[in-house]
Design an enzyme around this catalytic site. Sequence first.
Site, mmCIF file in Angstrom:
data_model
loop_
_atom_site.group_PDB
_atom_site.id
_atom_site.type_symbol
_atom_site.label_atom_id
_atom_site.label_comp_id
_atom_site.label_asym_id
_atom_site.label_seq_id
_atom_site.Cartn_x
_atom_site.Cartn_y
_atom_site.Cartn_z
ATOM 1 N N MET A 1 11.527 24.544 2.161
ATOM 2 C CA MET A 1 10.682 23.623 1.376
ATOM 3 C C MET A 1 11.517 22.768 0.420
ATOM 4 S SD MET A 1 7.459 24.457 -1.118
ATOM 5 C CE MET A 1 6.494 25.245 0.163
ATOM 6 N N LYS B 1 0.842 -1.207 0.000
ATOM 7 C CA LYS B 1 0.000 0.000 0.000
ATOM 8 C C LYS B 1 0.875 1.254 0.000
ATOM 9 C CE LYS B 1 -0.304 -0.408 5.003
ATOM 10 N NZ LYS B 1 -1.042 -1.076 6.090
ATOM 11 N N TYR C 1 15.593 30.713 7.130
ATOM 12 C CA TYR C 1 14.428 31.406 7.685
ATOM 13 C C TYR C 1 14.570 31.605 9.183
ATOM 14 C CZ TYR C 1 11.818 30.857 3.338
ATOM 15 O OH TYR C 1 11.397 30.946 2.038
ATOM 16 N N ARG D 1 -10.459 -0.572 14.258
ATOM 17 C CA ARG D 1 -10.441 0.288 13.069
ATOM 18 C C ARG D 1 -11.399 -0.283 12.046
ATOM 19 N NH1 ARG D 1 -4.191 1.003 11.344
ATOM 20 N NH2 ARG D 1 -4.747 -1.045 10.517
HETATM 21 C C1 LIG Z 1 -0.180 -1.937 6.783
HETATM 22 C C2 LIG Z 1 -0.670 -3.242 7.226
HETATM 23 C C3 LIG Z 1 0.223 -4.312 7.408
HETATM 24 C C4 LIG Z 1 1.717 -4.141 7.357
HETATM 25 O O1 LIG Z 1 2.139 -3.612 8.593
HETATM 26 P P1 LIG Z 1 3.668 -3.285 8.943
HETATM 27 O O2 LIG Z 1 3.613 -2.835 10.353
HETATM 28 O O3 LIG Z 1 4.093 -2.207 8.013
HETATM 29 O O4 LIG Z 1 4.447 -4.527 8.759
HETATM 30 C C5 LIG Z 1 -0.313 -5.547 7.697
HETATM 31 N N1 LIG Z 1 -1.652 -5.722 7.841
HETATM 32 C C6 LIG Z 1 -2.531 -4.705 7.716
HETATM 33 C C7 LIG Z 1 -3.979 -4.974 7.907
HETATM 34 C C8 LIG Z 1 -2.077 -3.433 7.428
HETATM 35 O O5 LIG Z 1 -2.943 -2.420 7.330
#
Ligand SMILES: *Cc1c(COP(=O)(O)O)cnc(C)c1O
Length: 346
Positions: A296, A38, A248, A132
């Site tokens: 930036m 992701k 800055y 969640r």
């Molecule tokens: C992002 C995610 C993972 C991976 O988690 P890490 O801590 O990055 O290894 C695994 N399972 C779910 C449901 C996630 O959302």
Amino acid sequence: MNPPDPTLRLKVDTAALADNWRNLDALSGEAAAGAAVKADCYGLGVETCVPALRDAGCEAFFVAHCSEVEAVAKHVPAQQIAVLHGVINAGEIAYAQGIGAAPVINSLDQASAWSAAGGGMCHLMVDTGINRLGVAPAEIGNSAVQALEIDTLLSHLACADEDSDKNAQQLAAFEEVRNTVPHARASLANSAGIALGSAYAFDLTRPGLALYGGVPRPELDGSIRQVAHVEAAILQTRTITAGDTVGYNAQFRAEKDMRVATVSLGYADGFMRSRGPGSHLLHGEKRLPILGKVSMDMIVVDLVDAPELREGDWLSVPFNLKNAAQQSGLSQYELLTTIGTRLRKS
Ligand SMILES: *Cc1c(COP(=O)(O)O)cnc(C)c1O
């Protein structure tokens, strides 16, 4: 006309990425390791990372959104892609069914809608305490859930990176749920969960962070290599005199004459202000302290230990995620996922 080469670059060490996956797969024991891909592989790029993970042997890929499926499906069969947010409207259901990716069903509503639209292979998230996404254990008996064709039954640990009682509680809750709904495979552990031991591995693990060089628990310390290497070029050098200030709000004031370099890297590239004070860039082994506030698109470093450096020379950004997280107060996850798109190269 092609744009000229950028003045900052991200080198993704795909051999290290593949090694990390193999090590996590081995640490998963009987279970196979999948990969969380992701957020564009945590900022490192699907195009570069997914083929390397696939070639290493990975056969299960987790994205968050339906919109992330297409880029991953260029490299692996869509059936190997699981969508963690599930399908939240008719458009997403039609898309998942059309492309052949499997949603992670997260609620009774998603379960009913998926089946009503014709269903098909899916995964099921059960919430064992992170609150969640996911159906509650008490909802598992619902006919909408029992009607699903479940490949992987998942749950997600809230505190796997800590020594918390919650880990064993979630494990026990997950074991119990496993007896209440048919499924082909079970999956509980993220990166940190893998380090909790074989009881947490089940059939499939889901590492993300550790693939990309993060070390969420000390047990993983010797098993994970750095994957992201960020380098930025010097845009200009100058000599400032005692009393001159840099950047800055004039936060740095020179006590003596000194040579400094302005470098093409800033918070728009994910180099946050919290990484400025007290930190440094590297030229080989030489540490070049950062002076004043991060802008930036620029930072200024002290050249006292490397007076030979000139415009166009490259400096590297320390990217040991564990150290950088301790130094900056940012999490290892944030350090990775905020790497800007201007850096992406190979
Ligand atoms: C992002 C995610 C993972 C991976 O988690 P890490 O801590 O990055 O290894 C695994 N399972 C779910 C449901 C996630 O959302």
